[in-house]
Design an enzyme around this catalytic site. Sequence first.
Site, PDB file in Angstrom:
ATOM      1  N   GLY A   1       8.959  -6.907  13.576  1.00 32.06           N
ATOM      2  CA  GLY A   1       9.637  -6.836  12.282  1.00 32.06           C
ATOM      3  C   GLY A   1       9.318  -7.954  11.321  1.00 32.06           C
ATOM      4  O   GLY A   1       9.939  -8.043  10.255  1.00 32.06           O
TER       5      GLY A   1
ATOM      6  N   GLY B   1       4.015  -5.316  14.867  1.00 31.77           N
ATOM      7  CA  GLY B   1       3.038  -4.279  14.511  1.00 31.77           C
ATOM      8  C   GLY B   1       2.484  -4.591  13.130  1.00 31.77           C
ATOM      9  O   GLY B   1       1.351  -5.018  12.958  1.00 31.77           O
TER      10      GLY B   1
ATOM     11  N   ARG C   1       4.344   5.935   2.718  1.00 34.55           N
ATOM     12  CA  ARG C   1       5.416   4.949   2.545  1.00 34.55           C
ATOM     13  C   ARG C   1       6.053   4.914   1.147  1.00 34.55           C
ATOM     14  O   ARG C   1       7.274   4.806   1.037  1.00 34.55           O
ATOM     15  CB  ARG C   1       4.955   3.566   2.989  1.00 34.55           C
ATOM     16  CG  ARG C   1       4.586   3.532   4.490  1.00 34.55           C
ATOM     17  CD  ARG C   1       4.244   2.139   4.975  1.00 34.55           C
ATOM     18  NE  ARG C   1       5.385   1.251   4.974  1.00 34.55           N
ATOM     19  CZ  ARG C   1       5.588   0.275   4.098  1.00 34.55           C
ATOM     20  NH1 ARG C   1       4.689   0.042   3.145  1.00 34.55           N
ATOM     21  NH2 ARG C   1       6.662  -0.467   4.161  1.00 34.55           N
TER      22      ARG C   1
ATOM     23  N   TYR D   1       9.958   5.637   1.511  1.00 33.02           N
ATOM     24  CA  TYR D   1      10.977   4.640   1.206  1.00 33.02           C
ATOM     25  C   TYR D   1      10.615   3.717   0.060  1.00 33.02           C
ATOM     26  O   TYR D   1      10.887   2.523   0.113  1.00 33.02           O
ATOM     27  CB  TYR D   1      11.457   3.855   2.433  1.00 33.02           C
ATOM     28  CG  TYR D   1      10.508   3.688   3.584  1.00 33.02           C
ATOM     29  CD1 TYR D   1      10.780   4.326   4.794  1.00 33.02           C
ATOM     30  CD2 TYR D   1       9.366   2.915   3.480  1.00 33.02           C
ATOM     31  CE1 TYR D   1       9.923   4.178   5.863  1.00 33.02           C
ATOM     32  CE2 TYR D   1       8.508   2.758   4.562  1.00 33.02           C
ATOM     33  CZ  TYR D   1       8.791   3.396   5.747  1.00 33.02           C
ATOM     34  OH  TYR D   1       7.942   3.245   6.811  1.00 33.02           O
TER      35      TYR D   1
ATOM     36  N   CYS E   1       1.100  18.300  -4.111  1.00 30.38           N
ATOM     37  CA  CYS E   1       1.999  19.056  -4.981  1.00 30.38           C
ATOM     38  C   CYS E   1       3.449  18.616  -4.807  1.00 30.38           C
ATOM     39  O   CYS E   1       4.301  19.376  -4.344  1.00 30.38           O
ATOM     40  CB  CYS E   1       1.864  20.540  -4.682  1.00 30.38           C
ATOM     41  SG  CYS E   1       0.217  21.105  -5.035  1.00 30.38           S
ATOM     42  N   GLU E   2       3.707  17.385  -5.132  1.00 28.88           N
ATOM     43  CA  GLU E   2       5.047  16.804  -5.086  1.00 28.88           C
ATOM     44  C   GLU E   2       5.108  15.793  -6.216  1.00 28.88           C
ATOM     45  O   GLU E   2       4.234  14.913  -6.314  1.00 28.88           O
ATOM     46  CB  GLU E   2       5.258  16.012  -3.779  1.00 28.88           C
ATOM     47  CG  GLU E   2       5.408  16.823  -2.527  1.00 28.88           C
ATOM     48  CD  GLU E   2       6.756  17.507  -2.411  1.00 28.88           C
ATOM     49  OE1 GLU E   2       7.739  16.966  -2.947  1.00 28.88           O
ATOM     50  OE2 GLU E   2       6.808  18.584  -1.811  1.00 28.88           O
TER      51      GLU E   2
ATOM     52  N   TYR F   1       1.314   1.574   9.370  1.00 25.92           N
ATOM     53  CA  TYR F   1       2.093   2.758   8.991  1.00 25.92           C
ATOM     54  C   TYR F   1       1.443   3.558   7.859  1.00 25.92           C
ATOM     55  O   TYR F   1       2.144   4.166   7.047  1.00 25.92           O
ATOM     56  CB  TYR F   1       3.532   2.353   8.630  1.00 25.92           C
ATOM     57  CG  TYR F   1       4.178   1.546   9.722  1.00 25.92           C
ATOM     58  CD1 TYR F   1       4.541   2.143  10.929  1.00 25.92           C
ATOM     59  CD2 TYR F   1       4.378   0.167   9.608  1.00 25.92           C
ATOM     60  CE1 TYR F   1       5.088   1.398  11.966  1.00 25.92           C
ATOM     61  CE2 TYR F   1       4.922  -0.582  10.638  1.00 25.92           C
ATOM     62  CZ  TYR F   1       5.284   0.044  11.802  1.00 25.92           C
ATOM     63  OH  TYR F   1       5.818  -0.686  12.831  1.00 25.92           O
TER      64      TYR F   1
HETATM   65  C1  PLP Z   1       8.698  -0.597  14.925  1.00 28.01           C
HETATM   66  C2  PLP Z   1       9.016  -1.471  16.055  1.00 28.01           C
HETATM   67  C3  PLP Z   1       8.288  -2.645  16.261  1.00 28.01           C
HETATM   68  C4  PLP Z   1       7.242  -3.143  15.287  1.00 28.01           C
HETATM   69  O1  PLP Z   1       7.795  -3.408  14.050  1.00 28.01           O
HETATM   70  P1  PLP Z   1       6.932  -4.102  12.897  1.00 28.01           P
HETATM   71  O2  PLP Z   1       7.842  -4.142  11.738  1.00 28.01           O
HETATM   72  O3  PLP Z   1       5.747  -3.239  12.664  1.00 28.01           O
HETATM   73  O4  PLP Z   1       6.544  -5.447  13.389  1.00 28.01           O
HETATM   74  C5  PLP Z   1       8.579  -3.383  17.388  1.00 28.01           C
HETATM   75  N1  PLP Z   1       9.527  -2.985  18.275  1.00 28.01           N
HETATM   76  C6  PLP Z   1      10.238  -1.861  18.111  1.00 28.01           C
HETATM   77  C7  PLP Z   1      11.239  -1.460  19.106  1.00 28.01           C
HETATM   78  C8  PLP Z   1      10.008  -1.065  16.995  1.00 28.01           C
HETATM   79  O5  PLP Z   1      10.739   0.049  16.822  1.00 28.01           O
END
Ligand code: PLP
Length: 446
Positions: free
Chosen positions: A248, A291, A329, A333, A360-361, A389
Amino acid sequence: MFLHGTSRINNQGHLEVGGCDTVELAQKYGTPLYIVDEQLIRQRMREFVRAFEKTGLSFQVGYASKAFSTMAMCRIVDEEGLLLDVVSEGELYTALAADFPAERIYFHGNNKSPMEIELALDAGIRLFVADNFVELEMLQSLALEKGKKASVILRVSPGVEAHTHAYIQTGQEDSKFGFDLVSGQAKQAALLAHQASHLELEGFHCHIGSQIFETEAFQLAVEKMAGLSTECYRQYGIETRILNMGGGFGIRYEAADTPKPPEHYVQIIASAVTRAFAHFPRYPEIWIEPGRSIVGEAGTTLYTIGTVKEVPGVRKYVAVDGGMTDNLRPALYNAKYEAMLANRAKEEAGETVSIAGKCCESGDMLIWDIRLPEVRQGDLLAVSCTGAYNYSMANNYNRIPRPAVVFVQNGKADLVVERETLQDLISHDRIPSRLKKKSEQIHSIK
Ligand SMILES: *Cc1c(COP(=O)(O)O)cnc(C)c1O
């Protein structure tokens, strides 16, 4: 647009990534095209690892497949020695097909199917992040059937939820993920897993959100997890060997974003663990699983500009040959992106336009109100920070084939995902014989 990693503007005034001229990449591979800066991916992974090494604590850095999963990516994760987090049979299959060692894969998800669990048990993955009671039961009975022991850590919903610039503490966390902490479910699950004959409870997991800049939220989450660990240790003698704090960590999509470097998040988590787990005989091994912060900034999407439409006195729409099919994305959101003209990267901005996709949106708008040089049909638009993503959420809406992906490094480009063909689009379609054209029906009767 920010020039992340190896991105720069070369003497011809073209955007270059990984030493490759993007105008040449567009000619060779076509557009839309995902360009991935391999060196930047490796650099980010190493930044997380080095930051942990400095703490002297034991750790594992995992990569969350869901941000961008391809076989070539799995090879890089393997080469860099990270763990791999998978959430589905498809992500597991991709990793195994890329010869990623099973003992460094672990399985997430709130609805693992019995088949997925069996596949993972047979492959011999490192562990399962168990999400709920039904899953614990499945894990126990399937492991028993196979005469194996399934290692698990429990996903806990800690009552801390972080957003980009803030976090909230909720009492009863209303989430589809994990065992709730406040109501005591997490503790109950820990006892159950601890006592189950074919489960090996190794620790706990939490993930408090995505694109987080607020480091206090991680501190607070560590404290809550330490509280759970303490209760489980004192009451049931359960040792927390692994504490997985999720991912995250935020990245810089636009000027307003001011993420901290990977090292900062690691330090915050490590020092919170040192404080909150001081009364235990041992510190847990700290896991994280970013990620976005590993692949996000490494990605650039290249588009060809097609039609341009001006609504007098209102807005100029510039349409590209992709959109919500390759980058969901903004529609999903309201995510913000920055862009530049890849073929005229040195020219001064002369107008404000909005970038539309070709689907078409009305919601298929990639960027509202961006300053660019006066655009013409055939110009190349580079949208930055599309590594996470984007490809992984790509879809075939309007029957648009998904773009190719190239990895670039040291002036070389390698195709890692081929562009989908029109034949690919219809390859799973079937026409029941009653719907076939009459001439073919007669033919098939013969
Ligand atoms: C999505 C997710 C991640 C990775 O999140 P990032 O924001 O891409 O770093 C890690 N652990 C869990 C459980 C997730 O759902």
